[in-house]
Design an enzyme around this catalytic site. Structure first.
Site, PDB file in Angstrom:
ATOM      1  N   LYS A  61     -10.025  -8.425   5.043  1.00 13.25           N
ATOM      2  CA  LYS A  61      -9.999  -7.615   3.827  1.00 13.25           C
ATOM      3  C   LYS A  61      -8.886  -6.578   3.963  1.00 13.25           C
ATOM      4  O   LYS A  61      -8.828  -5.855   4.943  1.00 13.25           O
ATOM      5  CB  LYS A  61     -11.335  -6.894   3.612  1.00 13.25           C
ATOM      6  CG  LYS A  61     -12.446  -7.744   3.026  1.00 13.25           C
ATOM      7  CD  LYS A  61     -12.260  -8.054   1.545  1.00 13.25           C
ATOM      8  CE  LYS A  61     -12.367  -6.804   0.696  1.00 13.25           C
ATOM      9  NZ  LYS A  61     -13.712  -6.252   0.633  1.00 13.25           N
ATOM     10  N   HIS A  62      -8.012  -6.540   2.985  1.00 15.26           N
ATOM     11  CA  HIS A  62      -6.952  -5.539   2.938  1.00 15.26           C
ATOM     12  C   HIS A  62      -6.135  -5.500   4.222  1.00 15.26           C
ATOM     13  O   HIS A  62      -5.908  -4.467   4.826  1.00 15.26           O
ATOM     14  CB  HIS A  62      -7.529  -4.174   2.582  1.00 15.26           C
ATOM     15  CG  HIS A  62      -8.158  -4.149   1.218  1.00 15.26           C
ATOM     16  ND1 HIS A  62      -7.416  -4.198   0.049  1.00 15.26           N
ATOM     17  CD2 HIS A  62      -9.457  -4.121   0.838  1.00 15.26           C
ATOM     18  CE1 HIS A  62      -8.236  -4.190  -0.988  1.00 15.26           C
ATOM     19  NE2 HIS A  62      -9.472  -4.147  -0.538  1.00 15.26           N
ATOM     20  N   ASN A 114      -3.438   2.598  14.037  1.00 14.83           N
ATOM     21  CA  ASN A 114      -4.133   2.557  15.319  1.00 14.83           C
ATOM     22  C   ASN A 114      -5.443   1.783  15.177  1.00 14.83           C
ATOM     23  O   ASN A 114      -6.102   1.877  14.148  1.00 14.83           O
ATOM     24  CB  ASN A 114      -4.477   3.969  15.784  1.00 14.83           C
ATOM     25  CG  ASN A 114      -3.308   4.732  16.342  1.00 14.83           C
ATOM     26  OD1 ASN A 114      -2.369   4.184  16.861  1.00 14.83           O
ATOM     27  ND2 ASN A 114      -3.387   6.048  16.247  1.00 14.83           N
ATOM     28  N   HIS A 150       1.901  -3.274  12.013  1.00 12.37           N
ATOM     29  CA  HIS A 150       2.029  -2.586  10.731  1.00 12.37           C
ATOM     30  C   HIS A 150       2.527  -3.592   9.703  1.00 12.37           C
ATOM     31  O   HIS A 150       3.436  -4.347   9.979  1.00 12.37           O
ATOM     32  CB  HIS A 150       3.026  -1.431  10.831  1.00 12.37           C
ATOM     33  CG  HIS A 150       3.194  -0.706   9.522  1.00 12.37           C
ATOM     34  ND1 HIS A 150       2.191   0.043   8.950  1.00 12.37           N
ATOM     35  CD2 HIS A 150       4.233  -0.642   8.664  1.00 12.37           C
ATOM     36  CE1 HIS A 150       2.623   0.561   7.820  1.00 12.37           C
ATOM     37  NE2 HIS A 150       3.864   0.154   7.599  1.00 12.37           N
TER      38      HIS A 150
END
Length: 389
Positions: A65-66, A228, A389
Site C-alpha cells: 500500500k502506497h 527510514n 526512496h
C-alpha cells in the site's frame, strides 16, 4: 509497449503512461486498467515476493500500500488461533495461498485495498481467498485459467490481474527524474542471505533456525520499504512495519505498536468478542482494532464500539497485554540503518524482541549493544544499509 494509465499519482495529474522499451514486454495485463501508483506498488511487491522465494525456497507474498509493504510472508501452515484472528475458515489452502494469507494478515488495516504479489503461479485456492478480500490487484508469474476467471469477476470486472515474466531482469543502472533533474544509480542488487547473520556482536550468540528465517524475511521486506524503516517479524511473517519516519525511534514505536496489535489479536478475550449478528469481516476488523485501542478512544468511539457487540468485555490491562506478548518466542527486528541511540532497543524489549539485525556503524554502537545485552537479545551487525526512496 506503451499503455495509457488512468492518471498519475493524483487525479489532476492527467498525463500518465507506462512505457516498456523491450520486446517482448515482460508485463502482461490480463484484466483491469492500472494507475500510476498501482504499478509502483506492483513492481515493488513483485521484487519482494520473488526475493522471499529465492532466499527461503518457499512461496513468498507481499501486500503493498502506497509504495511500502503492509505485510510480507513465506508459506507456512496456518494455526487455529491465526485463522480465527483473521476470520478465516478451516478450508485447506495451497502453499501460495497461505503465503498471501499470512502477508495480508500481518496488518489487516494497512492491507485494506492492497496490491498483492506472489512468487508462484496463482491457483484457484489463492484466487478464492483474494476474491473475498478488499484488494485492488495482483501481480504474479502466471495464473491458472480458472483462477484468472475468478479474479476477472472481482470489483465488477475491474480487478487488476497482471503477469510478469519471472526471468525478467532490469538494466543495471536505474534513473528517475525529479523537478526536471535526472538522477542515476546502480540498482540495489544486494542479496539478503544468511551470510549477513555472521557478525553477532552481543553476548548471546545463538540464532535458532526459525529466528534466522524470520530475520531474512524481515530484512527483505525492509529492503523494499520507504526509509527510514524498522520491521518486526515472527515465524516467517512480518507483523509490524514502521516506515518513512525521520526518526528511527519513531519507526520502532510504529513497528512495535503494530506488532503488539497483531499478537493481541490472538488473545482469547479478543477471539471471543461477541460481534453483533450481520457484521462483515471488515467491520469485525475495525471492532477488534478499536477494542485494542480502548484507552485511547473518545466517548463517541466507545459508544460505537458497544453498539457493535452484544456485550462488551473488560479491556485488556497493561499487565495482561505484556504477559500475553511474552508468550511469543522468536520475535525479530531488522532496521535499514544503524540505531543511533538505545531508545529503540528499550522499546523493542517491551514487544519481546529477542533478535535484532542492523548495519551497525553508529558512534554509539557500544551503548546500543550494551542495551541489547541488558535485555538478553542477540544483536547482529549486517554491515549492509538498505535505504529506499
Amino acid at each position: 509497449m506503451e499503455l495509457k494509465l488512468r492518471y498519475g499519482l493524483n487525479p489532476h495529474q492527467k498525463c500518465a503512461r507506462l512505457v516498456i522499451e523491450r520486446e517482448p514486454s515482460p508485463l502482461k495485463i490480463h484484466n483491469g486498467t492500472p494507475g500510476y501508483i498501482n504499478l509502483l506498488d506492483m513492481l515493488g511487491a513483485w521484487q519482494l515476493a520473488r526475493e522471499l522465494r529465492a532466499a527461503t525456497g518457499r512461496p513468498g507474498a507481499a501486500s503493498f500500500k502506497h509504495v511500502s509493504p503492509a505485510g510480507a510472508a513465506i508459506a507456512k501452515p496456518l494455526d487455529a488461533a491465526f485463522r480465527r484472528s483473521q476470520f478465516l475458515g478451516d478450508e485447506e489452502l495451497s502453499p501460495v495461498a497461505t503465503a498471501y494469507a499470512r502477508a495480508r494478515g500481518g496488518d489487516r488495516l494497512c492491507s485494506f485495498g492492497d496490491i498483492a504479489a506472489v512468487s508462484d503461479v496463482v491457483d484457484v485456492s489463492l484466487a478464492k481467498l483474494i476474491a473475498r478480500e478488499v484488494s485492488d490487484g495482483l501481480i504474479a508469474p502466471g495464473y491458472e485459467p480458472e483462477a484468472l476467471d475468478i479474479l476477472k469477476s472481482k470489483k465488477g470486472g475491474g480487478f487488476l490481474a497482471v503477469e510478469i515474466d519471472p526471468a525478467y531482469e532490469p538494466p543495471e543502472v536505474e534513473s528517475r527524474q525529479i523537478f526536471g533533474f535526472r538522477l542515476e544509480q546502480t540498482r540495489n542488487t544486494a542479496k539478503i542471505t544468511r551470510d549477513l547473520l555472521k557478525n553477532v556482536v552481543s553476548a548471546k550468540k545463538d540464532i535458532p533456525e526459525g529466528a534466522a528465517l524470520s530475520l531474512l524475511v524481515c530484512t527483505i521486506a525492509v529492503k523494499y520499504t520507504q526509509s527510514n524503516t524498522v520491521g518486526l517479524a515472527y515465524d516467517g511473517q512480518v507483523i509490524g512495519m514502521g516506515a518513512g519516519q525521520q526518526s528511527r525511534v519513531h519507526c520502532t514505536r510504529l513497528a512495535c505498536g503494530k506488532a503488539d496489535k497483531w499478537l493481541l489479536q490472538q488473545h482469547p478475550r479478543v477471539l471471543a468478542l461477541p460481534f453483533k449478528k450481520g457484521l462483515g469481516r471488515v467491520e469485525k476488523t475495525n471492532v477488534v482494532d478499536a477494542y485494542l485501542l480502548w484507552d485511547e478512544l473518545s466517548g463517541a468511539e466507545l459508544a460505537w464500539l458497544r453498539e457493535q457487540l452484544d456485550e462488551v468485555p473488560e479491556p485488556l490491562s497493561r499487565e495482561e497485554r505484556l504477559a500475553w506478548v511474552k508468550r511469543f518466542d522468536g520475535i525479530v527486528c531488522s532496521s535499514d540503518a544503524f540505531f543511533p541511540f538505545r531508545d529503540s532497543i528499550d522499546r523493542l524489549s517491551r514487544t519481546n524482541v529477542r533478535y535484532v539485525m542492523q548495519p551497525g556503524g553508529s558512534a554509539r554502537d557500544a551503548e546500543v549493544t550494551a542495551a541489547a545485552n541488558q535485555y538478553g537479545m542477540v544483536m547482529v551487525h549486517s554491515g549492509l544499509r538498505l535505504f529506499l526512496h
